[in-house]
Every structure is written in structure tokens, then in C-alpha cells.
Design a protein around this motif. Structure first.
Motif, mmCIF file in Angstrom:
data_model
loop_
_atom_site.group_PDB
_atom_site.id
_atom_site.type_symbol
_atom_site.label_atom_id
_atom_site.label_comp_id
_atom_site.label_asym_id
_atom_site.label_seq_id
_atom_site.Cartn_x
_atom_site.Cartn_y
_atom_site.Cartn_z
ATOM 1 N N TYR A 1 82.094 14.492 35.633
ATOM 2 C CA TYR A 1 81.451 13.747 36.707
ATOM 3 C C TYR A 1 81.579 12.247 36.480
ATOM 4 C CZ TYR A 1 77.500 12.019 39.538
ATOM 5 O OH TYR A 1 76.699 11.344 40.416
ATOM 6 N N MET A 2 81.809 11.493 37.575
ATOM 7 C CA MET A 2 81.993 10.040 37.502
ATOM 8 C C MET A 2 80.824 9.362 38.228
ATOM 9 S SD MET A 2 86.064 10.174 38.481
ATOM 10 C CE MET A 2 86.331 8.397 38.436
ATOM 11 N N PRO A 3 79.702 9.141 37.550
ATOM 12 C CA PRO A 3 78.496 8.644 38.218
ATOM 13 C C PRO A 3 78.622 7.243 38.792
ATOM 14 C CG PRO A 3 78.208 8.645 35.839
ATOM 15 C CD PRO A 3 79.478 9.389 36.111
ATOM 16 N N SER A 4 79.459 6.394 38.209
ATOM 17 C CA SER A 4 79.522 4.992 38.639
ATOM 18 C C SER A 4 80.084 4.827 40.044
ATOM 19 C CB SER A 4 80.350 4.170 37.653
ATOM 20 O OG SER A 4 81.692 4.617 37.630
ATOM 21 N N VAL A 5 80.843 5.817 40.531
ATOM 22 C CA VAL A 5 81.442 5.714 41.869
ATOM 23 C C VAL A 5 80.950 6.820 42.799
ATOM 24 C CG1 VAL A 5 83.496 4.484 41.127
ATOM 25 C CG2 VAL A 5 83.467 6.982 41.039
ATOM 26 N N SER A 6 79.884 7.507 42.400
ATOM 27 C CA SER A 6 79.377 8.640 43.170
ATOM 28 C C SER A 6 78.038 8.336 43.823
ATOM 29 C CB SER A 6 79.228 9.869 42.257
ATOM 30 O OG SER A 6 80.476 10.256 41.724
ATOM 31 N N MET A 7 77.640 9.193 44.734
ATOM 32 C CA MET A 7 76.340 9.057 45.374
ATOM 33 C C MET A 7 75.239 9.248 44.344
ATOM 34 S SD MET A 7 76.324 12.692 47.472
ATOM 35 C CE MET A 7 74.749 12.388 48.273
ATOM 36 N N THR A 8 74.136 8.533 44.519
ATOM 37 C CA THR A 8 73.020 8.635 43.581
ATOM 38 C C THR A 8 71.925 9.568 44.092
ATOM 39 O OG1 THR A 8 71.999 6.671 44.563
ATOM 40 C CG2 THR A 8 73.421 6.336 42.656
ATOM 41 N N ALA A 9 71.871 9.802 45.395
ATOM 42 C CA ALA A 9 70.850 10.693 45.953
ATOM 43 C C ALA A 9 71.141 12.130 45.541
ATOM 44 C CB ALA A 9 70.830 10.588 47.477
ATOM 45 N N PRO A 10 70.110 12.923 45.290
ATOM 46 C CA PRO A 10 70.335 14.323 44.946
ATOM 47 C C PRO A 10 70.876 15.102 46.134
ATOM 48 C CG PRO A 10 68.003 13.920 45.306
ATOM 49 C CD PRO A 10 68.676 12.579 45.334
ATOM 50 N N PHE A 11 71.682 16.125 45.855
ATOM 51 C CA PHE A 11 72.151 16.996 46.919
ATOM 52 C C PHE A 11 70.953 17.715 47.542
ATOM 53 C CE2 PHE A 11 76.883 18.045 45.930
ATOM 54 C CZ PHE A 11 77.176 16.694 45.999
ATOM 55 N N SER A 12 70.919 17.785 48.854
ATOM 56 C CA SER A 12 69.844 18.476 49.562
ATOM 57 C C SER A 12 69.915 19.975 49.317
ATOM 58 C CB SER A 12 69.951 18.189 51.063
ATOM 59 O OG SER A 12 69.146 19.072 51.799
ATOM 60 N N GLU A 13 68.753 20.623 49.282
ATOM 61 C CA GLU A 13 68.713 22.078 49.150
ATOM 62 C C GLU A 13 69.248 22.761 50.402
ATOM 63 O OE1 GLU A 13 64.820 23.334 48.110
ATOM 64 O OE2 GLU A 13 64.840 22.396 46.127
ATOM 65 N N ASP A 14 69.409 21.994 51.489
ATOM 66 C CA ASP A 14 69.905 22.555 52.745
ATOM 67 C C ASP A 14 71.417 22.519 52.853
ATOM 68 O OD1 ASP A 14 67.292 23.008 53.664
ATOM 69 O OD2 ASP A 14 67.127 20.956 54.407
ATOM 70 N N ILE A 15 72.102 22.045 51.834
ATOM 71 C CA ILE A 15 73.560 21.953 51.890
ATOM 72 C C ILE A 15 74.175 23.329 52.087
ATOM 73 C CG2 ILE A 15 75.629 21.526 50.497
ATOM 74 C CD1 ILE A 15 74.243 19.118 49.356
ATOM 75 N N LYS A 16 75.079 23.416 53.060
ATOM 76 C CA LYS A 16 75.751 24.680 53.339
ATOM 77 C C LYS A 16 77.257 24.604 53.089
ATOM 78 C CE LYS A 16 72.447 26.476 56.746
ATOM 79 N NZ LYS A 16 71.439 25.428 56.589
ATOM 80 N N LEU A 17 77.804 23.397 53.053
ATOM 81 C CA LEU A 17 79.236 23.263 52.818
ATOM 82 C C LEU A 17 79.564 21.936 52.148
ATOM 83 C CD1 LEU A 17 80.998 22.019 55.968
ATOM 84 C CD2 LEU A 17 78.722 22.981 56.230
ATOM 85 N N ALA B 1 77.300 -0.975 52.464
ATOM 86 C CA ALA B 1 77.142 -0.817 53.909
ATOM 87 C C ALA B 1 76.158 0.282 54.282
ATOM 88 C CB ALA B 1 78.501 -0.523 54.544
ATOM 89 N N GLU B 2 76.109 1.362 53.488
ATOM 90 C CA GLU B 2 75.332 2.540 53.871
ATOM 91 C C GLU B 2 74.179 2.863 52.930
ATOM 92 O OE1 GLU B 2 78.152 5.706 54.344
ATOM 93 O OE2 GLU B 2 79.279 4.644 55.915
ATOM 94 N N GLY B 3 74.068 2.135 51.832
ATOM 95 C CA GLY B 3 72.973 2.364 50.901
ATOM 96 C C GLY B 3 73.292 3.338 49.792
ATOM 97 N N ASP B 4 74.363 4.099 49.941
ATOM 98 C CA ASP B 4 74.771 5.055 48.915
ATOM 99 C C ASP B 4 76.186 5.504 49.225
ATOM 100 O OD1 ASP B 4 74.670 6.638 46.673
ATOM 101 O OD2 ASP B 4 73.121 8.002 47.412
ATOM 102 N N ASN B 5 76.846 6.106 48.255
ATOM 103 C CA ASN B 5 78.164 6.681 48.494
ATOM 104 C C ASN B 5 78.034 8.044 49.162
ATOM 105 O OD1 ASN B 5 80.235 4.790 47.455
ATOM 106 N ND2 ASN B 5 79.042 4.973 45.561
ATOM 107 N N ARG B 6 79.140 8.542 49.666
ATOM 108 C CA ARG B 6 79.102 9.745 50.497
ATOM 109 C C ARG B 6 79.287 11.047 49.728
ATOM 110 N NH1 ARG B 6 82.671 7.824 55.809
ATOM 111 N NH2 ARG B 6 81.329 6.028 56.391
ATOM 112 N N GLY B 7 79.756 10.971 48.485
ATOM 113 C CA GLY B 7 80.008 12.195 47.728
ATOM 114 C C GLY B 7 80.022 11.936 46.245
ATOM 115 N N ARG B 8 80.496 12.939 45.501
ATOM 116 C CA ARG B 8 80.551 12.858 44.045
ATOM 117 C C ARG B 8 81.986 12.994 43.568
ATOM 118 N NH1 ARG B 8 75.360 16.217 41.595
ATOM 119 N NH2 ARG B 8 73.770 14.772 42.341
ATOM 120 N N TRP B 9 82.416 12.011 42.783
ATOM 121 C CA TRP B 9 83.758 12.017 42.227
ATOM 122 C C TRP B 9 83.781 12.718 40.870
ATOM 123 C CZ3 TRP B 9 88.427 11.101 44.116
ATOM 124 C CH2 TRP B 9 88.563 10.307 45.260
ATOM 125 N N TYR B 10 84.900 13.404 40.595
ATOM 126 C CA TYR B 10 85.105 14.074 39.314
ATOM 127 C C TYR B 10 86.525 13.812 38.826
ATOM 128 C CZ TYR B 10 80.924 16.773 40.493
ATOM 129 O OH TYR B 10 79.648 17.149 40.831
#
Length: 242
Positions: free
Chosen positions: A118-134, A162-171
């Protein structure tokens, strides 16, 4: 789940939480034999039931690939470090081993195992929602790691600003076969309808912040560093996950 992975590998297989430190992600891609999907799913359900009945403590997610040829599943689990590989299989895994042999492996065409960091420095910081389906997974093979990481860093800074967080998680993938990606990003969605939401692409976000000239130069740097890229959508199979 690592215990099941070991059994599958020896018999020729994401926990979603907020992470600020790097970790290792086990990725096991399973291609099911044509016409055997229902039997494979029932076999995994039986293994899961057995594992939980025997007080197994491992956690895992199972995702089914939407596009492409055949029925392909990816099983994911997290390790804090490589030392976890030294741990002996737990009693629950031993108790359920024969279910893998009799009710899962007869329906499996192939198994490919990989590990990614996992590459935390370029990834979203918010936890994944429990409602994630895909999850939309974008993969790249690169020929210049330094340039590629520099581009990802620049883009991630612009999106976060621009958006307050990144959109995904890089690996970053650790080793693997020649056809395996070097890096990938997983972008979560709560539903397929979320894919219909129109928003600026990351290049447009960067251009709004830095102008077209700088964006063109960065995009050319990206293209020069990337050898090939591809993407798949994976749907979470909650009934098979823990």
C-alpha cells in the motif's frame, strides 16, 4: 484467509479500514472452470462456514471480476508485514482443509498469487465505506518507476487540494510474473449508479490548478513511463467474504 491461500497454492487465491501506514495486500486471482461457477461458490461458502464454526480469526474479501473472459475472482487479505508469513496455519484452517480439496479445487482452472504494498502518501485517507459494492481497478506496467511515481504524486496532490481527498488507494506490486501489473489503484463505489456521476477526470483537475502547458508536459511524462495499462470492475461478494 491466509491459511486458505496456502492450501490453494499448494494444491495447483480488502479488508476496508483507514490506513495511514503501509501494509501488504495478499491478492489471489482464481479462474473458475467453465460451467463450474455455482459449485465453486458453494464450496467457498462451505469453507467459510467451517472456518467460522472453528473460531477462525482471519479476515478477507472476495471480489468477482465483471469484464473479461470467464469467471474470475480475486481474494484479498492484509498483512502488517512479511513476518506474518512465518506464522503456522491456525487450527480452524487445518480443520477445514479437506473442504478446499474436495469442494473448491475441482472447480478451479488456475490460481495466481501476488503481493502488493500500500502507498499511503498518494492514496485516499478516508476509510472505505461499509456500503462499498464495487471497485474500479486501474493497472499499469511501467518502464520508468521514478517518473511514474513523480506523476502520481503530482496528480494526487492536485486532486486532494481540489476535492479534499484522493479518489482511491494506490499499491505497488512486489515481484510477480511478466504479465503482472507494477502498480494499481482501486477506486471504490457504493453502487453502479455512482459510475453515472459525471465529474472531471484527474487530468482536468490538474489542468484547472496548473494550466494546460504544465498538464501536457506531465501527461507526456506519464505516457513515456507507462508501457501498458488496463482496468476492470470488481464486485464485492459479501456472502463469501469475512
Amino acid at each position: 484467509m491466509r491459511k486458505l491461500l496456502y492450501v490453494l497454492i499448494l494444491l495447483p487465491l480488502v479488508v476496508a479500514s483507514q490506513e495511514t501506514e503501509s501494509f501488504l495486500l495478499n491478492l489471489t486471482e482464481i479462474t473458475v472452470k467453465p460451467g463450474h461457477d455455482a459449485e465453486f461458490v458453494e464450496g467457498v461458502k462451505s469453507w467459510k462456514a467451517c472456518y467460522l464454526e472453528n473460531n477462525g480469526e482471519d479476515k478477507w474479501n472476495i471480489w468477482k471480476r465483471l469484464q473479461g473472459e470467464g469467471n474470475v475472482y480475486t481474494m484479498t487479505s492484509i498483512m502488517a508485514n512479511w513476518a506474518e508469513m512465518d506464522e503456522d496455519p491456525d487450527p480452524a484452517g487445518k480443520e477445514c482443509r479437506m473442504i478446499v480439496t474436495k469442494f473448491i479445487m475441482p472447480h478451479v482452472k488456475s490460481v495466481h498469487y501476488n503481493v502488493a504494498r500500500y502507498m499511503p502518501s498518494v492514496s485516499m485517507t478516508a476509510p472505505f465505506s461499509e456500503d462499498i459494492k464495487l471497485v474500479w481497478v486501474y493497472n499499469v506496467k511501467i518502464n520508468n518507476s521514478t517518473s511514474f511515481k513523480e506523476v502520481v504524486s503530482e496528480i494526487s496532490k492536485a486532486v486532494k487540494a481540489a476535492e479534499g481527498d484522493n479518489r482511491g488507494r494506490w499499491y505497488s506490486v512486489v515481484g510477480g510474473a511478466p504479465e503482472v501489473a507494477d502498480y494499481f489503484i482501486g477506486i471504490p463505489f457504493n453502487s453502479f449508479s455512482d459510475l453515472d456521476v459525471v465529474r472531471d477526470g484527474v487530468w482536468k483537475v490538474y489542468e484547472k490548478a496548473h494550466g494546460k502547458s504544465k498538464t501536457d508536459k506531465l501527461r507526456e511524462k506519464f505516457r513515456s513511463a507507462v508501457e501498458s495499462d488496463w482496468a476492470y470492475i470488481y464486485t464485492l461478494k459479501k456472502e463469501l467474504s469475512n
